[in-house]
Write a protein that holds these residues in place. Sequence first.
Motif, PDB file in Angstrom:
ATOM      1  N   LEU A 114       0.625  -1.307   0.100  1.00  0.00           N
ATOM      2  CA  LEU A 114       0.127  -0.039  -0.124  1.00  0.00           C
ATOM      3  C   LEU A 114       1.104   1.339   0.272  1.00  0.00           C
ATOM      4  O   LEU A 114       0.618   2.516  -0.282  1.00  0.00           O
ATOM      5  CB  LEU A 114      -0.885   0.305   1.058  1.00  0.00           C
ATOM      6  CG  LEU A 114      -1.492  -1.124   1.882  1.00  0.00           C
ATOM      7  CD1 LEU A 114      -2.463  -1.069   2.604  1.00  0.00           C
ATOM      8  CD2 LEU A 114      -2.982  -1.066  -0.237  1.00  0.00           C
ATOM      9  N   ILE A 115       2.039   0.945   0.450  1.00  0.00           N
ATOM     10  CA  ILE A 115       2.677   2.529   0.566  1.00  0.00           C
ATOM     11  C   ILE A 115       3.322   2.716  -0.695  1.00  0.00           C
ATOM     12  O   ILE A 115       3.765   3.669  -1.063  1.00  0.00           O
ATOM     13  CB  ILE A 115       3.890   2.121   2.047  1.00  0.00           C
ATOM     14  CG1 ILE A 115       3.574   2.030   3.641  1.00  0.00           C
ATOM     15  CG2 ILE A 115       4.812   3.260   1.743  1.00  0.00           C
ATOM     16  CD1 ILE A 115       3.307   2.095   4.877  1.00  0.00           C
ATOM     17  N   ARG A 116       3.782   1.728  -1.385  1.00  0.00           N
ATOM     18  CA  ARG A 116       5.119   0.946  -2.455  1.00  0.00           C
ATOM     19  C   ARG A 116       3.944   1.811  -2.794  1.00  0.00           C
ATOM     20  O   ARG A 116       3.960   3.112  -3.944  1.00  0.00           O
ATOM     21  CB  ARG A 116       5.318  -0.226  -2.664  1.00  0.00           C
ATOM     22  CG  ARG A 116       5.752   0.094  -4.268  1.00  0.00           C
ATOM     23  CD  ARG A 116       6.685  -1.267  -4.192  1.00  0.00           C
ATOM     24  NE  ARG A 116       7.039  -2.406  -3.056  1.00  0.00           N
ATOM     25  CZ  ARG A 116       6.453  -3.378  -2.762  1.00  0.00           C
ATOM     26  NH1 ARG A 116       5.904  -3.534  -3.519  1.00  0.00           N
ATOM     27  NH2 ARG A 116       6.286  -3.782  -1.605  1.00  0.00           N
ATOM     28  N   ALA A 162       7.292  20.253  -3.289  1.00  0.00           N
ATOM     29  CA  ALA A 162       7.907  19.533  -4.049  1.00  0.00           C
ATOM     30  C   ALA A 162       7.932  18.230  -2.960  1.00  0.00           C
ATOM     31  O   ALA A 162       8.364  16.941  -2.569  1.00  0.00           O
ATOM     32  CB  ALA A 162       9.128  19.477  -4.052  1.00  0.00           C
ATOM     33  N   HIS A 163       7.257  18.371  -1.315  1.00  0.00           N
ATOM     34  CA  HIS A 163       7.389  18.007  -0.298  1.00  0.00           C
ATOM     35  C   HIS A 163       5.560  17.357  -0.699  1.00  0.00           C
ATOM     36  O   HIS A 163       4.819  17.001   0.198  1.00  0.00           O
ATOM     37  CB  HIS A 163       6.773  18.788   1.160  1.00  0.00           C
ATOM     38  CG  HIS A 163       7.189  18.438   2.540  1.00  0.00           C
ATOM     39  ND1 HIS A 163       8.412  18.140   2.748  1.00  0.00           N
ATOM     40  CD2 HIS A 163       6.350  17.705   3.059  1.00  0.00           C
ATOM     41  CE1 HIS A 163       8.059  17.437   3.754  1.00  0.00           C
ATOM     42  NE2 HIS A 163       7.790  17.075   4.332  1.00  0.00           N
ATOM     43  N   VAL A 164       6.042  15.939  -1.193  1.00  0.00           N
ATOM     44  CA  VAL A 164       5.476  14.741  -1.621  1.00  0.00           C
ATOM     45  C   VAL A 164       5.952  13.607  -0.928  1.00  0.00           C
ATOM     46  O   VAL A 164       7.263  13.224  -1.516  1.00  0.00           O
ATOM     47  CB  VAL A 164       4.450  14.623  -2.377  1.00  0.00           C
ATOM     48  CG1 VAL A 164       3.848  15.672  -2.647  1.00  0.00           C
ATOM     49  CG2 VAL A 164       5.122  14.473  -3.423  1.00  0.00           C
ATOM     50  N   GLY A 165       5.467  12.288  -0.847  1.00  0.00           N
ATOM     51  CA  GLY A 165       6.095  11.038  -0.900  1.00  0.00           C
ATOM     52  C   GLY A 165       5.752  10.756   0.472  1.00  0.00           C
ATOM     53  O   GLY A 165       5.128  10.384   1.029  1.00  0.00           O
ATOM     54  N   VAL A 166       6.653   9.081   0.578  1.00  0.00           N
ATOM     55  CA  VAL A 166       6.666   8.715   2.010  1.00  0.00           C
ATOM     56  C   VAL A 166       7.844   8.986   3.726  1.00  0.00           C
ATOM     57  O   VAL A 166       8.465   9.806   2.868  1.00  0.00           O
ATOM     58  CB  VAL A 166       7.095   7.523   1.747  1.00  0.00           C
ATOM     59  CG1 VAL A 166       6.655   6.450   3.132  1.00  0.00           C
ATOM     60  CG2 VAL A 166       6.317   6.495   0.838  1.00  0.00           C
ATOM     61  N   PHE A 167       7.075   9.913   4.398  1.00  0.00           N
ATOM     62  CA  PHE A 167       7.941  10.334   5.566  1.00  0.00           C
ATOM     63  C   PHE A 167       7.803   9.222   6.709  1.00  0.00           C
ATOM     64  O   PHE A 167       7.148   8.614   6.435  1.00  0.00           O
ATOM     65  CB  PHE A 167       7.167  11.708   5.470  1.00  0.00           C
ATOM     66  CG  PHE A 167       6.994  12.662   4.448  1.00  0.00           C
ATOM     67  CD1 PHE A 167       8.822  13.267   4.449  1.00  0.00           C
ATOM     68  CD2 PHE A 167       6.257  12.471   3.965  1.00  0.00           C
ATOM     69  CE1 PHE A 167       8.459  14.102   3.493  1.00  0.00           C
ATOM     70  CE2 PHE A 167       6.931  13.799   2.673  1.00  0.00           C
ATOM     71  CZ  PHE A 167       7.681  14.381   2.254  1.00  0.00           C
TER      72      PHE A 167
END
Length: 180
Positions: A114-116, A162-167
């Motif tokens: 799910l995270i991927r 640009a602050h997107v993705g996984v944290f």
Amino acid sequence: MLHRLLPAWRGKRAVLAGGGDETSRAMHALLEKIGARPSCVPISGGSEAVCRALQSGRGTLLIVPCLNALASLPPGERLAPLRMLLGEAREAGTPLVILMADVGDEHSQRLHPLIRYADDTARGRLGDAVSVQCIQYEALSAQRACIGALACGARYLMGDRAHVGVFSLGQDSAFHRAES
């Protein structure tokens, strides 16, 4: 800490997708406290309910406070609700989607696909990109995890597109970009 979130979140509409779990309740209360306008929609309500909720106002954000609920579904049913949520967010032009995942949960291994998928969506690997922040945390109270997620979201809302993705959220509720 909450006073720093006010400028980014005040007046924002936020749809919380999910159930009545502790993290959803904490997120709802915090959003109200910082001047946002939260509403809720059950994921089981399907795409029409999510679509209506996201269309309720211009610039409505989508928050999934408990991605773990999807990880607890049977294997063949885990990804479909996330695809639906992100697809509806794409169609509605939702400015930001925040997904929260307790990676210390018993279902943490089931969270990885799910995270991927969320990360691939944020990076535009699965079609038009959707601005997604997937916030992973472990051993935090629901309120601390929600504050950290709102702080991460505030950075995006204040202009860092640009602050997107996984944290990953640390014990101090500070976040850092996770390795992908």
